[in-house]
Design a protein around this motif. Sequence first.
Motif, mmCIF file in Angstrom:
data_model
loop_
_atom_site.group_PDB
_atom_site.id
_atom_site.type_symbol
_atom_site.label_atom_id
_atom_site.label_comp_id
_atom_site.label_asym_id
_atom_site.label_seq_id
_atom_site.Cartn_x
_atom_site.Cartn_y
_atom_site.Cartn_z
ATOM 1 N N VAL A 32 8.807 -24.210 18.926
ATOM 2 C CA VAL A 32 8.923 -22.788 18.255
ATOM 3 C C VAL A 32 10.049 -22.144 18.457
ATOM 4 O O VAL A 32 10.646 -21.465 17.284
ATOM 5 C CB VAL A 32 7.652 -22.238 19.070
ATOM 6 C CG1 VAL A 32 7.781 -20.775 18.439
ATOM 7 C CG2 VAL A 32 6.417 -22.887 18.701
ATOM 8 N N SER A 35 12.592 -23.714 16.125
ATOM 9 C CA SER A 35 12.453 -23.187 14.669
ATOM 10 C C SER A 35 12.523 -22.071 14.080
ATOM 11 O O SER A 35 13.002 -21.548 13.084
ATOM 12 C CB SER A 35 10.924 -23.812 14.172
ATOM 13 O OG SER A 35 9.932 -22.992 15.038
ATOM 14 N N ARG A 36 12.362 -21.033 15.285
ATOM 15 C CA ARG A 36 12.521 -19.698 14.925
ATOM 16 C C ARG A 36 14.093 -19.215 15.317
ATOM 17 O O ARG A 36 14.574 -18.410 14.349
ATOM 18 C CB ARG A 36 11.429 -18.865 15.745
ATOM 19 C CG ARG A 36 10.020 -18.862 15.488
ATOM 20 C CD ARG A 36 10.073 -18.151 14.114
ATOM 21 N NE ARG A 36 8.663 -17.852 13.774
ATOM 22 C CZ ARG A 36 7.810 -16.766 14.287
ATOM 23 N NH1 ARG A 36 8.565 -15.956 15.024
ATOM 24 N NH2 ARG A 36 6.665 -16.623 13.886
#
Length: 294
Positions: A32, A35-36
């Motif tokens: 996460v 990806s962020r």
Amino acid sequence: MEFANTPSFFRHGPSPAARLTVCVLLSLSLLVADSRFGLMERAREAVSVVLYPLQRAANLPVSAVRHLGELFVAQATLKEENDALKNHALEQKAEIDRLRAAQADLAELRKTHALSTSLGGGGQIAEVLYTGRDPFSHKIIVDKGEDAGLARGQPVTDEGGLVGQITRVQPLSAEVTLVTDKHQMVPVMLERTGVRAILYGYGGGVELRYLPMGADIRPGDRLLTSGIDGVYPSGLPVARVERVDRTSSNAFVRAITRPLGGLDHGRFVLVLPVRNVPPPPPPAAPAPETKAGK
């Protein structure tokens, strides 16, 4: 079941289920976050830089085999192209040689045609096929014979000068005896002085014989046909004097000459028509009769 050589980290601490849970949560958090926020981008770049030499080393055998195959293919292709270019160059050279030979034949044919026109246009142009088979005779064979109306005795010349005389005629060819043959004699005259003489062939050249010691002849003089025999037209170039021998032991002057016609080269000749043979000389006057008383 536990083994004696199992590390203490795996024998003590949280249970396997707890460890799996922690690892899964950590992995999801990293996914996460990456990806962020792109947290792992620099890490991946650093790892790729560190692993690049290892990748090149691993790919080196495959790359070497590929480059070696390309080298062999390139050499084979270059050899084929080189052979093709060589063959093409040979074909072009042969074509150029044929073109040059055709141009030389055309130039010689034009000169022979111009000679025929200057002599009145009565001659026939013939092509030399080959030389005579007898090495001791000086003869050539032309491609015209009885079918073209040729006959024995016709003189043969080219743009350089007199070549010889037709001595044998066949249906499709004719034999020309050259002026250098030992059986040939040509009546000539000196172009400079007009003195008449006989030019003899001796099997390898031509020479003047039986000239008086006081004859005005010198090297460089040109000999022309005199035309007094009724066979050769007058004024045809025959030979040029190269050496004059005057010795006290000989009663006559001997002049070595060089033929002007293309006896051993040239492809086309001009066959001239036979001239009308002049009438025989008048009979000698009878001797006066002596009187019986005397």
